[in-house]
Design a protein around this motif. Structure first.
Motif, PDB file in Angstrom:
ATOM      1  N   ASP A  49       0.798  -1.225   0.000  1.00  0.00           N
ATOM      2  CA  ASP A  49       0.000   0.000   0.000  1.00  0.00           C
ATOM      3  C   ASP A  49       0.832   1.278   0.000  1.00  0.00           C
ATOM      4  O   ASP A  49       0.270   2.373  -0.068  1.00  0.00           O
ATOM      5  N   GLY A  50       2.143   1.151   0.120  1.00  0.00           N
ATOM      6  CA  GLY A  50       2.947   2.357   0.164  1.00  0.00           C
ATOM      7  C   GLY A  50       4.419   2.058   0.235  1.00  0.00           C
ATOM      8  O   GLY A  50       4.843   0.910   0.438  1.00  0.00           O
ATOM      9  N   PHE A  51       5.209   3.119   0.085  1.00  0.00           N
ATOM     10  CA  PHE A  51       6.659   3.001   0.065  1.00  0.00           C
ATOM     11  C   PHE A  51       7.285   4.011   1.011  1.00  0.00           C
ATOM     12  O   PHE A  51       6.973   5.201   0.961  1.00  0.00           O
ATOM     13  N   ARG A  52       8.176   3.525   1.868  1.00  0.00           N
ATOM     14  CA  ARG A  52       9.049   4.395   2.651  1.00  0.00           C
ATOM     15  C   ARG A  52      10.353   4.446   1.865  1.00  0.00           C
ATOM     16  O   ARG A  52      11.032   3.428   1.693  1.00  0.00           O
ATOM     17  N   CYS A  53      10.704   5.599   1.341  1.00  0.00           N
ATOM     18  CA  CYS A  53      11.804   5.730   0.387  1.00  0.00           C
ATOM     19  C   CYS A  53      13.067   6.200   1.099  1.00  0.00           C
ATOM     20  O   CYS A  53      13.159   7.355   1.540  1.00  0.00           O
ATOM     21  N   ASP A  54      14.019   5.295   1.216  1.00  0.00           N
ATOM     22  CA  ASP A  54      15.251   5.531   1.946  1.00  0.00           C
ATOM     23  C   ASP A  54      16.045   6.670   1.308  1.00  0.00           C
ATOM     24  O   ASP A  54      16.178   6.736   0.081  1.00  0.00           O
ATOM     25  N   VAL A  55      16.583   7.550   2.152  1.00  0.00           N
ATOM     26  CA  VAL A  55      17.315   8.749   1.729  1.00  0.00           C
ATOM     27  C   VAL A  55      16.777   9.301   0.402  1.00  0.00           C
ATOM     28  O   VAL A  55      17.512   9.515  -0.568  1.00  0.00           O
ATOM     29  N   ALA A  56      15.471   9.532   0.383  1.00  0.00           N
ATOM     30  CA  ALA A  56      14.800  10.000  -0.838  1.00  0.00           C
ATOM     31  C   ALA A  56      15.406  11.301  -1.351  1.00  0.00           C
ATOM     32  O   ALA A  56      15.382  11.565  -2.560  1.00  0.00           O
ATOM     33  N   SER A  57      15.950  12.115  -0.466  1.00  0.00           N
ATOM     34  CA  SER A  57      16.526  13.409  -0.840  1.00  0.00           C
ATOM     35  C   SER A  57      17.694  13.281  -1.802  1.00  0.00           C
ATOM     36  O   SER A  57      18.002  14.221  -2.544  1.00  0.00           O
ATOM     37  N   LEU A  58      18.385  12.133  -1.798  1.00  0.00           N
ATOM     38  CA  LEU A  58      19.582  11.949  -2.614  1.00  0.00           C
ATOM     39  C   LEU A  58      19.268  11.469  -4.029  1.00  0.00           C
ATOM     40  O   LEU A  58      20.169  11.361  -4.864  1.00  0.00           O
ATOM     41  N   ILE A  59      18.014  11.181  -4.296  1.00  0.00           N
ATOM     42  CA  ILE A  59      17.587  10.672  -5.598  1.00  0.00           C
ATOM     43  C   ILE A  59      16.844  11.787  -6.318  1.00  0.00           C
ATOM     44  O   ILE A  59      16.036  12.497  -5.706  1.00  0.00           O
ATOM     45  N   PRO A  60      17.084  11.985  -7.622  1.00  0.00           N
ATOM     46  CA  PRO A  60      16.450  13.109  -8.323  1.00  0.00           C
ATOM     47  C   PRO A  60      14.936  13.137  -8.159  1.00  0.00           C
ATOM     48  O   PRO A  60      14.265  12.111  -8.283  1.00  0.00           O
ATOM     49  N   LEU A  61      14.422  14.315  -7.883  1.00  0.00           N
ATOM     50  CA  LEU A  61      12.986  14.474  -7.697  1.00  0.00           C
ATOM     51  C   LEU A  61      12.221  14.100  -8.965  1.00  0.00           C
ATOM     52  O   LEU A  61      11.096  13.591  -8.893  1.00  0.00           O
ATOM     53  N   ASP A  62      12.833  14.307 -10.118  1.00  0.00           N
ATOM     54  CA  ASP A  62      12.176  13.943 -11.377  1.00  0.00           C
ATOM     55  C   ASP A  62      11.947  12.433 -11.472  1.00  0.00           C
ATOM     56  O   ASP A  62      10.958  11.990 -12.065  1.00  0.00           O
ATOM     57  N   PHE A  63      12.874  11.655 -10.887  1.00  0.00           N
ATOM     58  CA  PHE A  63      12.644  10.206 -10.876  1.00  0.00           C
ATOM     59  C   PHE A  63      11.428   9.873 -10.032  1.00  0.00           C
ATOM     60  O   PHE A  63      10.556   9.107 -10.453  1.00  0.00           O
ATOM     61  N   LYS A  82      -2.960   2.246  -8.297  1.00  0.00           N
ATOM     62  CA  LYS A  82      -3.475   2.173  -6.925  1.00  0.00           C
ATOM     63  C   LYS A  82      -3.085   3.438  -6.170  1.00  0.00           C
ATOM     64  O   LYS A  82      -2.008   4.002  -6.417  1.00  0.00           O
ATOM     65  N   GLU A  83      -3.961   3.890  -5.266  1.00  0.00           N
ATOM     66  CA  GLU A  83      -3.579   4.999  -4.386  1.00  0.00           C
ATOM     67  C   GLU A  83      -2.583   4.482  -3.362  1.00  0.00           C
ATOM     68  O   GLU A  83      -2.871   3.541  -2.619  1.00  0.00           O
ATOM     69  N   LEU A  84      -1.418   5.096  -3.320  1.00  0.00           N
ATOM     70  CA  LEU A  84      -0.341   4.629  -2.464  1.00  0.00           C
ATOM     71  C   LEU A  84       0.083   5.708  -1.484  1.00  0.00           C
ATOM     72  O   LEU A  84      -0.168   6.899  -1.696  1.00  0.00           O
ATOM     73  N   ILE A  85       0.761   5.284  -0.416  1.00  0.00           N
ATOM     74  CA  ILE A  85       1.357   6.189   0.561  1.00  0.00           C
ATOM     75  C   ILE A  85       2.829   6.348   0.195  1.00  0.00           C
ATOM     76  O   ILE A  85       3.547   5.362   0.021  1.00  0.00           O
ATOM     77  N   TRP A  86       3.274   7.597   0.079  1.00  0.00           N
ATOM     78  CA  TRP A  86       4.670   7.883  -0.270  1.00  0.00           C
ATOM     79  C   TRP A  86       5.320   8.656   0.870  1.00  0.00           C
ATOM     80  O   TRP A  86       5.001   9.818   1.117  1.00  0.00           O
ATOM     81  N   LEU A  87       6.236   7.987   1.576  1.00  0.00           N
ATOM     82  CA  LEU A  87       6.961   8.577   2.704  1.00  0.00           C
ATOM     83  C   LEU A  87       8.419   8.758   2.322  1.00  0.00           C
ATOM     84  O   LEU A  87       9.094   7.796   1.938  1.00  0.00           O
ATOM     85  N   ALA A  88       8.920   9.983   2.423  1.00  0.00           N
ATOM     86  CA  ALA A  88      10.319  10.279   2.098  1.00  0.00           C
ATOM     87  C   ALA A  88      11.153  10.359   3.370  1.00  0.00           C
ATOM     88  O   ALA A  88      10.812  11.100   4.294  1.00  0.00           O
ATOM     89  N   GLU A  89      12.244   9.591   3.392  1.00  0.00           N
ATOM     90  CA  GLU A  89      13.233   9.828   4.435  1.00  0.00           C
ATOM     91  C   GLU A  89      14.039  11.049   4.013  1.00  0.00           C
ATOM     92  O   GLU A  89      14.985  10.963   3.238  1.00  0.00           O
ATOM     93  N   SER A  90      13.624  12.205   4.513  1.00  0.00           N
ATOM     94  CA  SER A  90      14.366  13.440   4.259  1.00  0.00           C
ATOM     95  C   SER A  90      15.552  13.500   5.222  1.00  0.00           C
ATOM     96  O   SER A  90      15.699  12.646   6.099  1.00  0.00           O
ATOM     97  N   LEU A  91      16.392  14.518   5.078  1.00  0.00           N
ATOM     98  CA  LEU A  91      17.664  14.561   5.798  1.00  0.00           C
ATOM     99  C   LEU A  91      17.674  15.654   6.863  1.00  0.00           C
ATOM    100  O   LEU A  91      16.997  16.678   6.725  1.00  0.00           O
ATOM    101  N   ASP A  92      18.491  15.435   7.894  1.00  0.00           N
ATOM    102  CA  ASP A  92      18.681  16.515   8.850  1.00  0.00           C
ATOM    103  C   ASP A  92      19.465  17.640   8.167  1.00  0.00           C
ATOM    104  O   ASP A  92      20.165  17.428   7.165  1.00  0.00           O
TER     105      ASP A  92
END
Length: 426
Positions: free
Chosen positions: A167-181, A193-203
């Motif tokens: 039902d969703g993805f927790r995306c590891d260090v999402a900040s390091l991957i291009p936003l366009d991807f 499907k409607e999914l949950i998208w959680l970004a591991e952003s950075l300190d």
């Protein structure tokens, strides 16, 4: 906040599970058998940390980091197989739980099958050697997102797991991957499907250091163009400055204000006192009363609430990421568990009814939180530094504490309580 983010996420509870160390066996069956208990905590989403085969080259510890992945399309035999994973998903759905899985696309293990099959998909240094952006992550090699064939492959991986039922993805260090991807991936996968998208952003310090080295790194405000939720690492940094005695609570409260005013309107943060990368809150703080206050405080902050498995029992040992280190459930505090359930239930009710949030420090370590809605209003008073004595206040109150049903009267002077107080004003 992504334009299509479901509103229910603003008061949801996410339960993080590291299957390897969830129980002695460390299999999907352990999670399967515990879903009803997890649901009874008030949980909406179960987040499963990576369950893929782990690389052997450069392995950390005896079992290796779950974030050093050899094959994105397979499940490690230690956990089970896809048939049983589907069984787990189906049971979760039958009791109205959603399953979110970890996606780790910034890097692979150093012996990933992709290295032999597609070496051109990997980041290389000036000598042509495989490399990584973060030197401390020395059990992985980074992927190179300049290659669009890599994009198509990774999107197909997401599609496979969605077809299995996640039902969703927790995306590891999402900040390091291009936003366009991420944008392209979401546009394609969300058709199914409607999914949950959680970004591991950075300190903030980590983000700044990477940008200073010339890397393209997305901040939280940018991530909300795609993601439904981001980590609260920009606030967590100030929280730990307080725990270390470097900053006062006012710095942390100001950061919450900045999040509210500088991030897109209605942005959803995932709040956490602990997770697999950071110490247990019961390790950082001494005394059950203090932990009870902080648990209430964090649950009442705007956004989703993360619970790392074992936190609900006030466990103080953080399971190892690299070795077999099962949670000792018999060491838990079951009186705290009952309190924890009340807190989660109350916070979800309040945030579902109210939209306006405010916080202020009445005196050093004594925090007042307010939530207001069209027809509801709540007030909480929290003792975050385990203080005692009396303080002057600028309000009067005569109401019943929702935690204990005690009638409390406050007029000009407030006698500090050891435990939280929470009232429904209308």
């Amino acid at each position: 906040m992504a334009k299509d983010t479901p509103k229910w996420l603003k008061n949801c509870v996410i339960y993080e599970v590291f299957t390897r160390n969830f129980a002695n066996a460390g299999t999907f069956n352990d999670v399967y058998n515990d879903l009803e208990r997890i649901k009874a905590l008030g949980v909406d989403i179960v987040w499963l940390m990576p369950f893929y085969p782990v690389g052997k080259v450069g392995r950390k510890g005896t079992h290796g980091s779950p974030y050093s992945i050899k094959n994105y399309e397979e499940i490690s035999l230690e956990y089970g197989n896809k048939d049983f994973f589907k069984k787990l998903i189906d049971k979760a759905h039958s009791i109205d739980l959603k399953i979110m899985i970890d996606i780790v696309f910034n890097h692979t293990s150093m012996d990933s099958y992709l290295i032999e099959k597609h070496p051109e998909w990997f980041l290389k240094d000036e000598k042509g050697n495989f490399t990584r952006k973060v030197s401390e992550w020395n059990d992985v090699y980074d992927l190179d997102f300049n290659n669009k064939e890599l994009w198509e492959y990774l999107i197909s991986v997401l599609e496979m797991w969605v077809e299995l039922g996640v039902d969703g993805f927790r995306c590891d260090v999402a900040s390091l991957i291009p936003l366009d991807f991420w944008r392209r991936a979401k546009e394609y996968i969300s058709q199914k499907k409607e999914l949950i998208w959680l970004a591991e952003s950075l300190d903030l310090n980590f983000l700044n250091s990477l940008r200073n080295r010339g890397f393209e790194v997305s901040c939280d405000a940018e991530l909300y163009d795609v993601f439904d939720l981001t980590y609260d690492y920009d606030g967590y940094e100030y929280l730990h400055s307080f725990f270390r005695g470097e900053k006062g609570l006012d710095y942390f409260l100001n950061q919450i204000y900045l999040q509210k005013t500088m991030l897109p309107n209605n942005s959803v943060k995932m709040r956490f006192l602990e997770n697999h990368d950071n110490p247990r809150i019961s390790f950082l703080l001494n005394g059950k009363n203090k932990i009870k206050n902080w648990t209430m405080f964090y649950s009442l902050l705007p956004g989703a609430t993360l619970v790392y498995a074992g936190q609900e029992l006030m466990l103080d040992k953080l399971p190892s990421l690299f070795d077999k280190d099962p949670i000792k459930w018999n060491k838990g505090d079951y009186e705290f568990l009952n309190y924890f359930k009340k807190v989660i239930k109350l916070s979800k009710e309040i945030k579902s009814q109210c939209d306006l949030f405010s916080a202020r420090e009445l005196a050093k370590g004594i925090i007042e939180l307010k939530w207001k809605g069209e027809s509801s209003e709540y007030l909480a008073i929290l003792n975050l530094e385990d203080r005692f004595g009396e303080i002057p206040v600028d309000f009067t109150l005569y109401a019943s504490d929702l935690l204990t049903n005690e009638i409390v009267k406050i007029e000009k002077i407030f006698k500090i309580r050891k435990l939280p107080l929470i009232f429904k004003l209308k």
